[in-house]
Structure formats: structure tokens, C-alpha cells
Motif scaffolding. Structure first.
Motif, short mmCIF file in Angstrom:
data_model
loop_
_atom_site.label_atom_id
_atom_site.label_comp_id
_atom_site.label_asym_id
_atom_site.label_seq_id
_atom_site.Cartn_x
_atom_site.Cartn_y
_atom_site.Cartn_z
N LEU A 97 7.22 13.04 -5.99
CA LEU A 97 7.42 11.61 -5.68
C LEU A 97 7.08 11.34 -4.22
CD1 LEU A 97 10.85 10.90 -7.47
CD2 LEU A 97 8.63 9.95 -8.11
N LEU A 98 7.51 12.24 -3.35
CA LEU A 98 7.29 12.03 -1.92
C LEU A 98 5.81 12.15 -1.56
CD1 LEU A 98 10.40 13.93 -0.52
CD2 LEU A 98 10.02 11.46 -0.50
N ALA A 99 5.14 13.13 -2.14
CA ALA A 99 3.71 13.29 -1.83
C ALA A 99 2.93 12.07 -2.31
CB ALA A 99 3.16 14.56 -2.48
N VAL A 100 3.30 11.55 -3.49
CA VAL A 100 2.60 10.37 -4.01
C VAL A 100 2.88 9.17 -3.11
CG1 VAL A 100 2.40 8.77 -5.97
CG2 VAL A 100 2.53 11.24 -6.39
N LYS A 101 4.13 9.03 -2.68
CA LYS A 101 4.47 7.92 -1.78
C LYS A 101 3.68 8.03 -0.47
CE LYS A 101 7.86 6.40 1.55
NZ LYS A 101 6.85 5.85 2.42
N ALA A 102 3.63 9.24 0.08
CA ALA A 102 2.92 9.44 1.35
C ALA A 102 1.44 9.10 1.18
CB ALA A 102 3.08 10.88 1.82
N ALA A 103 0.85 9.58 0.06
CA ALA A 103 -0.58 9.32 -0.17
C ALA A 103 -0.83 7.83 -0.38
CB ALA A 103 -1.06 10.11 -1.39
N ARG A 104 0.07 7.18 -1.13
CA ARG A 104 -0.09 5.73 -1.37
C ARG A 104 -0.06 4.97 -0.05
NH1 ARG A 104 4.95 2.38 -3.39
NH2 ARG A 104 5.42 2.91 -1.21
N ASP A 105 0.94 5.28 0.79
CA ASP A 105 1.08 4.55 2.05
C ASP A 105 -0.06 4.87 3.02
OD1 ASP A 105 3.31 3.60 0.83
OD2 ASP A 105 4.77 4.42 2.24
N HIS A 106 -0.52 6.12 2.96
CA HIS A 106 -1.65 6.54 3.81
C HIS A 106 -2.91 5.79 3.37
CE1 HIS A 106 -5.02 9.32 4.88
NE2 HIS A 106 -4.33 9.42 6.00
N ALA A 107 -3.13 5.69 2.05
CA ALA A 107 -4.33 5.02 1.55
C ALA A 107 -4.33 3.55 1.96
CB ALA A 107 -4.42 5.15 0.03
N ARG A 108 -3.14 2.94 1.92
CA ARG A 108 -3.05 1.54 2.32
C ARG A 108 -3.35 1.39 3.82
NH1 ARG A 108 -0.26 -3.52 1.30
NH2 ARG A 108 0.36 -2.91 -0.78
N ALA A 109 -2.73 2.30 4.62
CA ALA A 109 -2.86 2.18 6.08
C ALA A 109 -4.27 2.52 6.56
CB ALA A 109 -1.85 3.10 6.76
N VAL A 110 -4.87 3.53 5.96
CA VAL A 110 -6.14 4.04 6.50
C VAL A 110 -7.36 3.45 5.79
CG1 VAL A 110 -7.48 6.18 6.83
CG2 VAL A 110 -5.03 6.15 7.27
N ARG A 111 -7.22 3.23 4.45
CA ARG A 111 -8.39 2.78 3.69
C ARG A 111 -8.21 1.37 3.13
NH1 ARG A 111 -8.10 6.77 -0.58
NH2 ARG A 111 -9.74 5.57 -1.55
N GLY A 112 -7.05 0.76 3.40
CA GLY A 112 -6.82 -0.61 2.92
C GLY A 112 -6.68 -0.71 1.41
N VAL A 113 -6.20 0.37 0.76
CA VAL A 113 -6.06 0.36 -0.71
C VAL A 113 -4.79 -0.41 -1.08
CG1 VAL A 113 -5.75 1.80 -2.78
CG2 VAL A 113 -7.26 2.57 -0.92
N THR A 114 -4.96 -1.51 -1.80
CA THR A 114 -3.80 -2.35 -2.14
C THR A 114 -3.42 -2.24 -3.61
OG1 THR A 114 -5.32 -4.18 -2.45
CG2 THR A 114 -4.18 -4.06 -0.31
N GLU A 115 -4.33 -1.76 -4.45
CA GLU A 115 -3.99 -1.56 -5.88
C GLU A 115 -4.23 -0.08 -6.19
OE1 GLU A 115 -5.91 -4.41 -8.44
OE2 GLU A 115 -5.58 -5.96 -6.94
N PRO A 116 -3.32 0.77 -5.72
CA PRO A 116 -3.59 2.21 -5.72
C PRO A 116 -3.59 2.84 -7.11
CG PRO A 116 -1.35 1.78 -5.00
CD PRO A 116 -2.01 0.44 -5.14
N GLU A 117 -4.43 3.86 -7.24
CA GLU A 117 -4.50 4.64 -8.49
C GLU A 117 -4.20 6.10 -8.18
OE1 GLU A 117 -7.85 1.85 -10.72
OE2 GLU A 117 -8.42 3.87 -10.05
N LEU A 118 -3.64 6.75 -9.19
CA LEU A 118 -3.33 8.18 -9.12
C LEU A 118 -4.11 8.85 -10.24
CD1 LEU A 118 -1.68 10.81 -8.74
CD2 LEU A 118 0.28 9.65 -9.69
N VAL A 119 -4.99 9.79 -9.88
CA VAL A 119 -5.83 10.46 -10.88
C VAL A 119 -5.29 11.86 -11.14
CG1 VAL A 119 -8.15 11.36 -11.36
CG2 VAL A 119 -7.89 9.16 -10.20
N VAL A 120 -5.05 12.17 -12.41
CA VAL A 120 -4.57 13.52 -12.78
C VAL A 120 -5.20 13.95 -14.10
CG1 VAL A 120 -2.29 13.47 -11.67
CG2 VAL A 120 -2.55 12.48 -13.94
#
Ligand code: PLP
Length: 477
Positions: A97-120
Motif C-alpha cells: 500500500l505504501l509503495a503504491v501511494k509513494a509511486a502515485r504521489d511521485h507520478a503526480r508531482a513529477v509527471r503530472g499524472v492525475t488519473e493514475p494506473e497500476l499495471v500488474v
């Protein structure tokens, strides 16, 4: 007021129906190193820190030292370097959960991703589905090959888009114990600036020691370019008590997105590195003590024993008519297909002989099967396990199918998952002789699990929710 002895006797009575957590006959959920004295050490360490609140590391500085020691041990083992940072968490699910949260927030901050996806891959642990649902990411699953149970790295790469916050792969997966293509996936992710997480919850304390034992394994850890974070559970093959995992990040900048800090309230200044607020330092101290006792040498010996046992079981399974190992497992987990006898019956027959092997239901191209988590404590009992397994298969093959009759299966398939009422659920349960309100589960689980297996996935989830809700009936009445 009841005295201590009476209360402890009551607890002992309550636990009498539980599966044994020690002894190597419970092949899921628990991890028994089979080492005399280790439990006593962990229990004493836990007790010594049980009341320390890791919420505030400034007033309980011991937790800083303990956590830094445990995180550094994991980081050194798993390809980290001086820049690597991490956190101690309550388990694999929290680490994910924490890694996904960190990646989500990082993607928003660094790449401007506002509708994030998780690929598995579709074999990823359900903790990623939970993270997607909790944290508002769209989950994109990539189908795995039904024979190898691994995804094609090209399919994973093709699923990455500008909206992908992260891609996650397993080292190895829980259901089949196979290694996903880590290096290829991390390279494809890096090319697009996408975060790659390695879920080494179950394998992170096994694979490095297998390497030490001379096994040739593909790279899977933080040393792989493009891997941004990695989860590893100490409460699995770290042989610590439950409540112990580590999530690692390539550097402090990535980990920063995991932290929660808030000054927006009238109370004390808050910074929670992990999901919990107040938390006992007991599990951390217990994990620290176990790591300190075992060290790399101790773990290498335990992994050698567990892997030898796994290979003996795999060879024995291959010799039982109708049984086979699924995929090419790399560590200490086995997925066993049973083609002549229903695996759900085999699990019940094993249970009747004093073993717990874990039934896994059908999913996509994967048919129902059995999962075995092998630990060192099982090693001396492999011949007995294999003999009982062969017996169980013979006995199970003689039983009628556990599947619901076609009329019930059709009725179940026709139920609306969103609108299922308590009465409908009770009727379905009653039709297979289960009364959850009495609290006791049937000794043979095959009919219940086969019914679940016959239901479409949303209905399975609804059944599970309602059924467990009935069990947890504590109320103000
Ligand atoms: C590969 C993998 N990831 C994540 C988890 C979740 O761990 P936990 O049950 O500690 O939350 C598990 C648990 O078996 C696992 O095997």
C-alpha cells in the motif's frame, strides 16, 4: 475479577481449534524455522518493547536504532546501496500500500499524472488490487501464460502509458512461486519514466540466500536498473512473528512520497512514516532480535533446508498419478494441480490426516489447485507428507464431485452481487448445509469452496464479505 491463570486457560481453550503454527504440518500462513529457542527470543524481545509506542521516535529513540538496523540488513541483502532508504511496516500488504501511494504521489508531482494506473500481471498479490481500490488507481492487469504462470515482458511493456504511475512484478508470486521478468519490466518502465516495484514479500528473504548457495537466478532486486522500490516480509521467511515487513526505496527522495505529515490540527506535530499512527514497537524488536540471532549464515542454512524439502516434495508430487507441479517454481512455494481427484477434496483429506495445504480457486485460465508454503520445519516430515498426499488423492478420487448441482450452480450464477440479501445468502449456505450463525465452519470445506468457485468473481467477493461479516457478529446486544 478472574485471575491470570483462569484468563490464560480461557485463551488456551479458545486457540484449541486453531491450526498449529509450529510443527511444519501447516503449509500456508505460518513460517516455522524449526529452530529451538528462536520463539523464546522473539517472545522476550516482543514483551520488552510491547508498550513502547513507535508513533513518536523522538521520545522513544530506541525504535530509530532498531528500525535502521533492520532496514539496513534488508537493503544490503537486496541490492541496496548507500542511497537506499526504507521503512519497517506491519506486513506485506502495508508495504505494498505504501509503495503504491509513494509511486502515485511521485507520478503526480513529477509527471503530472492525475488519473493514475497500476499495471500488474494477473498473478500479482491481491494487495495491489487493494491498493488500487483504496488509493484510487485504475488497475490494469496483464494476463499470464497458464503453463509458466508468468507474463510476457512485452505485454507488460505494452500496457505502460503516460498514465501509468507504477508497474509491479513479483519475486516470486504467491500463487505459483514463479519469478516474473523483473529486469525486462524495470527497463521498459525506466524508458518511460515509470516507477517499477518488485514484490519480494515472500521471496526477499529466500532468493539472496539461494544465490549464496550457488543457484543461478536472474537479477530481481534493487541492483536492477529501473527498480524504484521493493517489499520484503520479515514475518514470512525472515521467521519473525507476524507484523514485520520492510519497504525499500532507491533513495530518500522516492521514500519522501510515502510519508504523511500534517500540521493542520491543534494537537502535537504529526509525521507518520507508515500507515499506522500509534503502534507497538514489539514486532520491530522481535524482528530485530531474530535477524540478529540468525544473521546471513543462519538464514542461508534455513533456506538450504527449506529448498531441499521443497525439491523433494516437488519430485514426490511428480510421482503421484494425477498430480503435477504447476510452472517452474524458484524458491519454497509450490502450486500443485490435481487432475484426477478434485483439489478441494484433496485438501480436506489432507486436513483429516493432520496437514493443511491451501486450496486455490479457479481464476482465468488457472484451474483450482493446491498451494504449499514449505518451511524448514517440514523438512524431516517430507516422506510422511508425500505418503499422506498419495493416500489423500486416492481417497479424494473416490468421492463424488464437490461441485454444486447444476440447478444450484445456475441459481448462484444468476444472483446479483450488488443486490444480494442476507436471506439469499443464508439460503445458499443452507443448501450446502452451512449455518454461519452457529460460528462453526464445516470440517469439509470442499462443498463451500466449490460453490464459491461456481460464482462469478463479483459474487465470490460479495459471498466472502457477507460470510465473514456473519462470523464477526460481535455487537451491543
Ligand atoms: C508475494 C506476496 N506479496 C504480498 C503478500 C501480502 O503479505 P501480508 O499477508 O503480509 O500482508 C504476500 C503474502 O503472502 C505475498 O506472498
Amino acid at each position: 475479577m478472574p485471575d491470570t491463570e483462569a484468563i490464560l486457560a480461557e485463551l488456551a481453550r479458545l486457540s484449541s481449534a486453531d491450526l498449529p503454527t509450529r510443527g511444519g504440518r501447516t503449509l500456508a500462513y505460518v513460517h516455522d524455522p524449526g529452530l529451538p529457542g528462536l520463539d523464546d527470543l522473539a517472545t522476550a524481545a516482543h514483551a520488552a518493547f510491547a508498550r513502547v509506542n513507535a508513533l513518536d521516535m523522538t521520545v522513544f529513540p530506541s525504535v530509530v536504532q532498531l528500525e535502521n538496523d533492520v532496514v539496513s540488513f534488508a537493503a544490503r541483502l537486496l541490492g541496496g546501496d548507500a542511497a537506499t532508504r526504507g521503512s519497517f511496516t506491519s506486513g506485506g500488504t502495508e508495504s505494498i500500500l505504501l509503495a503504491v501511494k509513494a509511486a502515485r504521489d511521485h507520478a503526480r508531482a513529477v509527471r503530472g499524472v492525475t488519473e493514475p494506473e497500476l499495471v500488474v500481471p494477473d498473478t500479482a498479490h491481491v494487495a495491489f488490487r487493494k491498493a488500487a481500490r483504496y488509493l484510487g488507481l485504475r488497475l490494469v492487469t496483464v494476463p499470464t501464460d497458464p503453463v509458466s504462470c508468468t507474463p510476457d515482458p512485452a505485454d507488460l511493456a505494452a500496457a505502460l502509458t503516460d498514465r501509468t504511475a507504477l508497474v509491479a512484478v513479483s519475486a516470486p508470486s504467491y500463487a505459483h512461486g514463479v519469478l516474473d521478468p523483473v529486469a525486462e519490466t524495470a527497463a521498459a518502465a525506466a524508458e518511460r519514466g515509470v516507477w517499477c516495484h518488485v514484490d519480494a514479500c515472500v521471496g526477499g528473504m529466500v532468493l539472496p540466500f539461494l544465490r549464496r548457495l550457488g543457484r543461478d537466478l536472474p537479477d530481481f532486486d534493487l541492483s536492477v536498473p529501473g527498480v524504484c522500490s521493493l517489499s520484503v516480509d520479515l514475518h514470512k521467511y525472515g521467521f519473525a512473528d507476524k507484523g514485520a515487513s520492510v519497504v525499500l526505496y532507491r533513495d530518500a527522495e522516492l521514500r519522501r512520497h510515502q510519508y504523511f505529515a500534517s500540521a493542520e490540527w491543534p494537537g502535537y506535530p504529526v509525521v507518520n512514516p507508515t500507515a499506522q499512527g500509534s503502534r507497538s514497537a514489539g514486532p520491530l524488536a522481535a524482528a530485530w532480535a531474530v535477524v540478529r540471532r540468525l544473521g546471513e549464515e543462519g538464514y542461508t542454512g534455513l533456506v538450504a533446508t527449506a529448498v531441499r524439502a521443497t525439491e523433494e516434495i516437488a519430485a514426490g508430487v511428480g510421482a503421484v498419478p494425477g498430480l503435477r507441479v504447476v510452472g517452474s517454481p524458484v524458491a519454497t512455494l509450490l502450486c500443485v494441480a490435481s487432475e484426477e481427484a478434485d483439489p478441494l477434496h484433496v485438501a480436506d483429506e489432507m486436513r483429516a490426516r493432520g496437514w493443511f495445504v491451501q486450496p486455490q480457486l479457479s481464476f482465468g485460465a488457472h484451474r483450482r489447485n493446491l498451494h504449499l508454503t514449505v518451511t524448514p520445519a517440514t523438512a524431516p516430515q517430507v516422506p510422511a507428507l508425500l505418503a499422506d498426499l498419495a493416500e489423500s488423492v486416492r481417497a479424494a478420487a473416490a468421492l463424488p464431485s464437490p461441485n454444486p448441482d447444476p440447478a444450484l450452480a445456475a441459481a448462484v450464477a444468476g444472483l446479483d452481487a450488488d443486490a444480494l440479501s442476507a436471506e439469499e445468502l443464508a439460503q445458499v449456505m443452507a443448501s450446502i448445509g452451512v449455518d454461519p450463525e452457529k460460528g462453526a465452519l464445516p470440517s469439509r470445506m470442499a462443498p463451500l469452496l466449490a460453490l464459491l468457485d461456481a460464482a462469478p468473481l463479483p459474487l465470490r467477493e460479495r459471498f466472502l464479505t457477507e460470510f465473514v461479516g456473519l462470523l464477526f457478529s460481535g455487537s451491543g446486544a
